[in-house]
Design a protein around this motif. Structure first.
Motif, PDB file in Angstrom:
ATOM      1  N   UNK A  16       0.817  -1.226   0.000  1.00 37.91           N
ATOM      2  CA  UNK A  16       0.000   0.000   0.000  1.00 37.91           C
ATOM      3  C   UNK A  16       0.846   1.268   0.000  1.00 37.91           C
ATOM      4  N   UNK A  17       2.131   1.151   0.272  1.00 44.34           N
ATOM      5  CA  UNK A  17       2.992   2.339   0.352  1.00 44.34           C
ATOM      6  C   UNK A  17       2.990   3.128  -0.950  1.00 44.34           C
ATOM      7  N   UNK A  18       3.268   2.502  -2.107  1.00 50.62           N
ATOM      8  CA  UNK A  18       3.246   3.291  -3.345  1.00 50.62           C
ATOM      9  C   UNK A  18       1.876   3.866  -3.666  1.00 50.62           C
ATOM     10  N   UNK A  19       0.814   3.165  -3.284  1.00 47.95           N
ATOM     11  CA  UNK A  19      -0.546   3.670  -3.525  1.00 47.95           C
ATOM     12  C   UNK A  19      -0.790   4.939  -2.722  1.00 47.95           C
ATOM     13  N   UNK A  20      -0.375   4.921  -1.446  1.00 48.79           N
ATOM     14  CA  UNK A  20      -0.535   6.100  -0.605  1.00 48.79           C
ATOM     15  C   UNK A  20       0.278   7.273  -1.145  1.00 48.79           C
ATOM     16  N   UNK A  21       1.506   6.999  -1.581  1.00 53.30           N
ATOM     17  CA  UNK A  21       2.335   8.054  -2.158  1.00 53.30           C
ATOM     18  C   UNK A  21       1.677   8.654  -3.395  1.00 53.30           C
ATOM     19  N   UNK A  22       1.180   7.802  -4.262  1.00 51.87           N
ATOM     20  CA  UNK A  22       0.540   8.277  -5.492  1.00 51.87           C
ATOM     21  C   UNK A  22      -0.660   9.157  -5.173  1.00 51.87           C
ATOM     22  N   UNK A  23      -1.425   8.773  -4.150  1.00 44.21           N
ATOM     23  CA  UNK A  23      -2.574   9.582  -3.728  1.00 44.21           C
ATOM     24  C   UNK A  23      -2.121  10.951  -3.235  1.00 44.21           C
ATOM     25  N   UNK A  24      -1.058  10.977  -2.441  1.00 40.56           N
ATOM     26  CA  UNK A  24      -0.548  12.245  -1.917  1.00 40.56           C
ATOM     27  C   UNK A  24      -0.025  13.122  -3.053  1.00 40.56           C
ATOM     28  N   UNK A  25       0.691  12.532  -3.994  1.00 44.71           N
ATOM     29  CA  UNK A  25       1.188  13.291  -5.138  1.00 44.71           C
ATOM     30  C   UNK A  25       0.018  13.915  -5.920  1.00 44.71           C
ATOM     31  N   UNK A  26      -1.050  13.147  -6.113  1.00 48.99           N
ATOM     32  CA  UNK A  26      -2.202  13.643  -6.855  1.00 48.99           C
ATOM     33  C   UNK A  26      -2.894  14.781  -6.117  1.00 48.99           C
ATOM     34  N   UNK A  27      -3.057  14.618  -4.788  1.00 48.78           N
ATOM     35  CA  UNK A  27      -3.676  15.681  -3.990  1.00 48.78           C
ATOM     36  C   UNK A  27      -2.833  16.954  -4.025  1.00 48.78           C
ATOM     37  N   UNK A  28      -1.531  16.779  -3.924  1.00 55.70           N
ATOM     38  CA  UNK A  28      -0.630  17.936  -3.939  1.00 55.70           C
ATOM     39  C   UNK A  28      -0.711  18.677  -5.262  1.00 55.70           C
ATOM     40  N   UNK A  29      -0.761  17.929  -6.339  1.00 60.00           N
ATOM     41  CA  UNK A  29      -0.862  18.567  -7.657  1.00 60.00           C
ATOM     42  C   UNK A  29      -2.182  19.308  -7.804  1.00 60.00           C
ATOM     43  N   UNK A  30      -3.263  18.691  -7.337  1.00 56.00           N
ATOM     44  CA  UNK A  30      -4.579  19.310  -7.446  1.00 56.00           C
ATOM     45  C   UNK A  30      -4.690  20.571  -6.597  1.00 56.00           C
ATOM     46  N   UNK A  31      -4.038  20.539  -5.429  1.00 56.57           N
ATOM     47  CA  UNK A  31      -4.114  21.663  -4.503  1.00 56.57           C
ATOM     48  C   UNK A  31      -2.982  22.671  -4.688  1.00 56.57           C
ATOM     49  N   UNK A  32      -2.106  22.383  -5.671  1.00 54.09           N
ATOM     50  CA  UNK A  32      -0.942  23.225  -5.922  1.00 54.09           C
ATOM     51  C   UNK A  32      -0.145  23.450  -4.630  1.00 54.09           C
ATOM     52  N   UNK A  33       0.085  22.353  -3.936  1.00 56.53           N
ATOM     53  CA  UNK A  33       0.820  22.366  -2.673  1.00 56.53           C
ATOM     54  C   UNK A  33       1.945  21.348  -2.755  1.00 56.53           C
ATOM     55  N   UNK A  34       2.759  21.298  -1.722  1.00 53.47           N
ATOM     56  CA  UNK A  34       3.838  20.312  -1.689  1.00 53.47           C
ATOM     57  C   UNK A  34       3.313  19.008  -1.104  1.00 53.47           C
ATOM     58  N   UNK A  35       3.837  17.858  -1.555  1.00 57.96           N
ATOM     59  CA  UNK A  35       3.420  16.573  -0.977  1.00 57.96           C
ATOM     60  C   UNK A  35       3.635  16.517   0.531  1.00 57.96           C
ATOM     61  N   UNK A  36       4.679  17.181   1.028  1.00 60.05           N
ATOM     62  CA  UNK A  36       4.949  17.161   2.467  1.00 60.05           C
ATOM     63  C   UNK A  36       3.821  17.823   3.241  1.00 60.05           C
ATOM     64  N   UNK A  37       3.318  18.943   2.756  1.00 59.92           N
ATOM     65  CA  UNK A  37       2.223  19.629   3.445  1.00 59.92           C
ATOM     66  C   UNK A  37       0.931  18.813   3.371  1.00 59.92           C
ATOM     67  N   UNK A  38       0.681  18.204   2.225  1.00 61.88           N
ATOM     68  CA  UNK A  38      -0.517  17.376   2.089  1.00 61.88           C
ATOM     69  C   UNK A  38      -0.446  16.178   3.034  1.00 61.88           C
TER      70      UNK A  38
END
Length: 340
Positions: free
Chosen positions: A306-328
């Protein structure tokens, strides 16, 4: 120290001194809303007591976030033992630490970390049942590396458009148990390895076994590569080092890679994708937690996937929110940990 505890929302800090063995230990319990605090025990020569306590507090916070985002029913804790240059009886010291752990009555469960081994955990187990990573339970390092490797592939897909690592230049900073195991997997996948470590013997081994290219530790950050993988100790990404990076992404096993959250914004501004450390390096915690619960290897492996799945979700949220993955990632973790 109280100010740091308040800013990190750390629940409690426990100190222990045992003159008979020379033990000087700190246990930080960050949060227990989701379950008992679990986290490794470091055994390092800290320059002073405040540094040791600060390390424990910051690492415990990261463990809370790591457990929450991994979907584990655990809180975050961390222990550090200040290493004395002269220890007469290492086994007795860790047995004394076990008594310290046992005095917390299950609020904290310990495991291996930098400077400790499964044999040390065996000694701790003489005094408490609140311990994992024993020789019977097994070393979590290979599972940490497995999770990071899968996370690197997910990061490569998000940033470079492919999860095929053949020919990619990966700079691995730190060749400890996790770093070297990661390097082995990267080599098997066809990646070109650039490596550094304070131990020249580890670098030589990587050169001989993995065709790795050695780079001086101080130069690795600025060495051109596709992915920079911090796998050592302490925060390596600060306002200065981020400006030296010449990579497309940062994805490694080290804890607390960022000196502060604003560094993540700098990475984002520079177009460097950052894989939040407490997501990508959660494989070790997953292994020790589920092993402690008596789960089988199949269940553990499925959870690691599930680790890569969670990362991919965070990357997608960050891109959508125009934020950094760390903040998301931090926002998601805090909702789970603090029930916000």
């Amino acid at each position: 120290m109280f100010a740091l505890m308040q800013s990190t929302r750390t629940h409690s800090l426990h100190l222990c001194v045992d003159p008979a063995t020379g033990l000087k230990a700190v246990i930080a319990i960050h949060n227990q809303r989701l379950g008992p605090a679990m986290g490794g025990c470091r055994y390092l020569p800290y320059p002073d007591d405040d540094t040791a306590m600060t390390d424990a507090i910051r690492l415990a916070q990261g463990m809370s976030y790591k457990a929450a985002l991994a979907g584990l029913p655990l809180g975050g804790g961390k222990a550090v033992i200040i290493r004395n240059p002269h220890v007469e009886n290492r086994a007795a010291l860790f047995e004394a630490f076990g008594r310290f752990v046992d005095s917390l009555e299950g609020r904290y469960i310990t495991a291996t970390d930098s400077g400790t081994s499964t044999l040390d955990m065996d000694c701790i187990a003489q005094s408490t049942r609140h311990v994992t990573s024993t020789t019977t339970a097994g070393d979590p390092s290979p599972h940490s590396a497995m999770g990071v490797f899968a996370g690197i592939r997910a990061t490569a897909m998000a940033r470079l458009g492919t999860d095929n690592l053949e020919g990619l230049r990966v700079a691995v900073q730190g060749l400890g148990n996790v770093g070297f195991a990661l390097a082995e997997q990267l080599h098997a996948a066809g990646a070109v390895l650039l490596v550094s470590d304070h131990d020249p013997g580890r670098v030589q081994l990587a050169m001989e076994q993995l065709n790795a290219l050695p780079v001086a530790s101080e130069a690795l950050v600025s060495t051109p590569c596709d992915i920079f993988a911090p796998c050592g100790l302490g925060p390596v990404l600060n306002s200065q080092s981020v400006m030296q990076l010449r990579c497309a992404a940062v994805a490694g096993s080290a804890n607390n890679q960022l000196t502060h959250l604003q560094v993540a914004d700098q990475l984002e501004t520079r177009g460097i994708l950052y894989a939040p450390d407490y997501i990508i390096n959660s494989g070790g915690l997953i292994y020790v937690a589920l092993t402690h619960q008596g789960q089988d290897l199949g269940t553990i492996t499925a959870h690691l996937a599930r680790i890569p799945t969670r990362l991919t979700e965070v990357f997608a949220h960050a891109q959508a929110e125009k934020s950094s993955p760390a903040r998301v990632a931090q926002q998601l973790a805090e909702k789970l940990v603090y029930n916000a």
